[in-house]
Design a protein around this motif. Structure first.
Motif, short mmCIF file in Angstrom:
data_model
loop_
_atom_site.label_atom_id
_atom_site.label_comp_id
_atom_site.label_asym_id
_atom_site.label_seq_id
_atom_site.Cartn_x
_atom_site.Cartn_y
_atom_site.Cartn_z
N MET A 250 0.85 -1.18 0.00
CA MET A 250 0.00 0.00 0.00
C MET A 250 0.89 1.23 0.00
SD MET A 250 -2.71 1.92 0.14
CE MET A 250 -3.63 0.53 -0.39
N GLN A 251 0.51 2.19 -0.80
CA GLN A 251 1.25 3.45 -0.91
C GLN A 251 1.03 4.30 0.32
OE1 GLN A 251 0.77 5.36 -4.63
NE2 GLN A 251 1.87 7.20 -4.03
N SER A 252 2.09 4.96 0.77
CA SER A 252 2.01 5.93 1.87
C SER A 252 2.41 7.29 1.33
CB SER A 252 2.95 5.53 3.01
OG SER A 252 2.51 4.35 3.63
N TYR A 253 1.95 8.34 2.02
CA TYR A 253 2.18 9.72 1.57
C TYR A 253 2.85 10.52 2.67
CZ TYR A 253 -1.04 8.38 -2.10
OH TYR A 253 -1.63 7.73 -3.14
N THR A 254 3.77 11.40 2.28
CA THR A 254 4.36 12.34 3.23
C THR A 254 3.30 13.40 3.58
OG1 THR A 254 5.19 13.85 1.54
CG2 THR A 254 6.67 12.04 2.23
N ILE A 255 3.57 14.17 4.59
CA ILE A 255 2.66 15.24 4.97
C ILE A 255 2.48 16.21 3.81
CG2 ILE A 255 2.35 17.25 6.50
CD1 ILE A 255 1.77 14.68 7.97
N GLY A 256 3.56 16.55 3.12
CA GLY A 256 3.49 17.47 1.98
C GLY A 256 2.66 16.92 0.83
N GLN A 257 2.85 15.64 0.52
CA GLN A 257 2.06 15.02 -0.55
C GLN A 257 0.58 14.99 -0.17
OE1 GLN A 257 4.28 11.34 -0.54
NE2 GLN A 257 5.11 11.76 -2.59
N ALA A 258 0.30 14.62 1.08
CA ALA A 258 -1.09 14.57 1.55
C ALA A 258 -1.72 15.96 1.48
CB ALA A 258 -1.14 14.03 2.98
N ALA A 259 -0.96 16.99 1.86
CA ALA A 259 -1.48 18.36 1.82
C ALA A 259 -1.86 18.74 0.40
CB ALA A 259 -0.44 19.33 2.37
N ALA B 269 -3.20 16.56 15.73
CA ALA B 269 -4.45 16.48 16.50
C ALA B 269 -5.07 15.08 16.44
CB ALA B 269 -5.45 17.51 15.97
N GLY B 270 -4.47 14.18 15.69
CA GLY B 270 -4.98 12.82 15.59
C GLY B 270 -6.14 12.65 14.62
N ARG B 271 -6.38 13.65 13.78
CA ARG B 271 -7.50 13.54 12.83
C ARG B 271 -7.20 12.54 11.72
NH1 ARG B 271 -9.98 19.09 10.98
NH2 ARG B 271 -11.42 17.61 10.02
N VAL B 272 -5.91 12.34 11.44
CA VAL B 272 -5.48 11.35 10.46
C VAL B 272 -4.26 10.64 11.04
CG1 VAL B 272 -4.07 12.99 9.13
CG2 VAL B 272 -4.92 10.93 8.03
N ALA B 273 -4.26 9.30 10.96
CA ALA B 273 -3.19 8.51 11.55
C ALA B 273 -1.91 8.61 10.73
CB ALA B 273 -3.62 7.05 11.65
N THR B 274 -0.77 8.67 11.41
CA THR B 274 0.52 8.69 10.74
C THR B 274 1.42 7.62 11.35
OG1 THR B 274 1.48 10.31 12.27
CG2 THR B 274 0.39 11.18 10.29
N HIS B 275 2.47 7.30 10.61
CA HIS B 275 3.52 6.42 11.12
C HIS B 275 4.85 6.94 10.58
CE1 HIS B 275 2.53 4.68 7.18
NE2 HIS B 275 3.77 4.26 7.14
N ARG B 276 5.95 6.47 11.13
CA ARG B 276 7.26 6.96 10.70
C ARG B 276 7.96 5.89 9.87
NH1 ARG B 276 8.40 12.19 12.48
NH2 ARG B 276 7.25 12.66 14.35
N ASP B 277 8.68 6.36 8.83
CA ASP B 277 9.48 5.43 8.03
C ASP B 277 10.86 5.29 8.67
OD1 ASP B 277 10.90 7.72 7.31
OD2 ASP B 277 10.32 7.64 5.20
N GLU B 278 11.72 4.52 8.03
CA GLU B 278 13.05 4.28 8.61
C GLU B 278 13.90 5.55 8.69
OE1 GLU B 278 12.51 3.46 4.43
OE2 GLU B 278 11.76 2.28 6.08
#
Length: 131
Positions: free
Chosen positions: A1-10, A26-35
């Motif tokens: 599954m593709q993931s997006y950076t904050i900038g791409q999502a914006a 604020a927890g409105r959208v879940a995030t995770h960290r890459d390596e």
């Protein structure tokens, strides 16, 4: 599954990176960290959030989309496959675009919910380009 950076999502949501970052904080959208430590948003989570955001009336800022060249970059939010035909929904900022195309075209493009795509509109036809 593709993931997006904050900038791409914006960009896909039609808001500034600062707004997308505030929503993530604020927890409105879940995030995770890459390596590398960058914050990423799973494509399916971003697709669901974009639909929720559109239903709520958009973001904190006015979208910067124009009809120049009639291209609407966004995220695939739904795919309905029939035996021959298919329906693909794309959320491009506050705009929901729906394209009816062949099942074969969806499969050849490898379209999935949560992936980035661009809807191109000519007259009453909506064409989908995979990025």
């Amino acid at each position: 599954m593709q993931s997006y950076t904050i900038g791409q999502a914006a960009r896909l949501l039609g808001v500034s990176p600062d707004t997308a970052r505030r929503w993530a904080d604020a927890g409105r959208v879940a995030t995770h960290r890459d390596e590398a430590g960058r914050r990423l948003i799973d494509g399916r989570d971003l697709a669901a959030f974009s639909v929720e955001l559109a239903k709520a009336g958009g973001g904190d800022e006015d979208p910067s989309y124009t009809s120049v060249r009639n291209a609407f970059p966004g995220i695939v939010t739904a795919i309905k496959l029939g035996d021959v035909a298919a329906q693909v929904d794309i959320q491009a900022g506050p705009h929901r675009l729906v394209s009816l195309l062949t099942r074969e075209a969806v499969e050849e493009l490898g379209l999935e919910v949560g992936m980035e795509a661009t809807a191109r509109v000519k007259s009453t036809n909506v064409h989908i380009d995979r990025l």
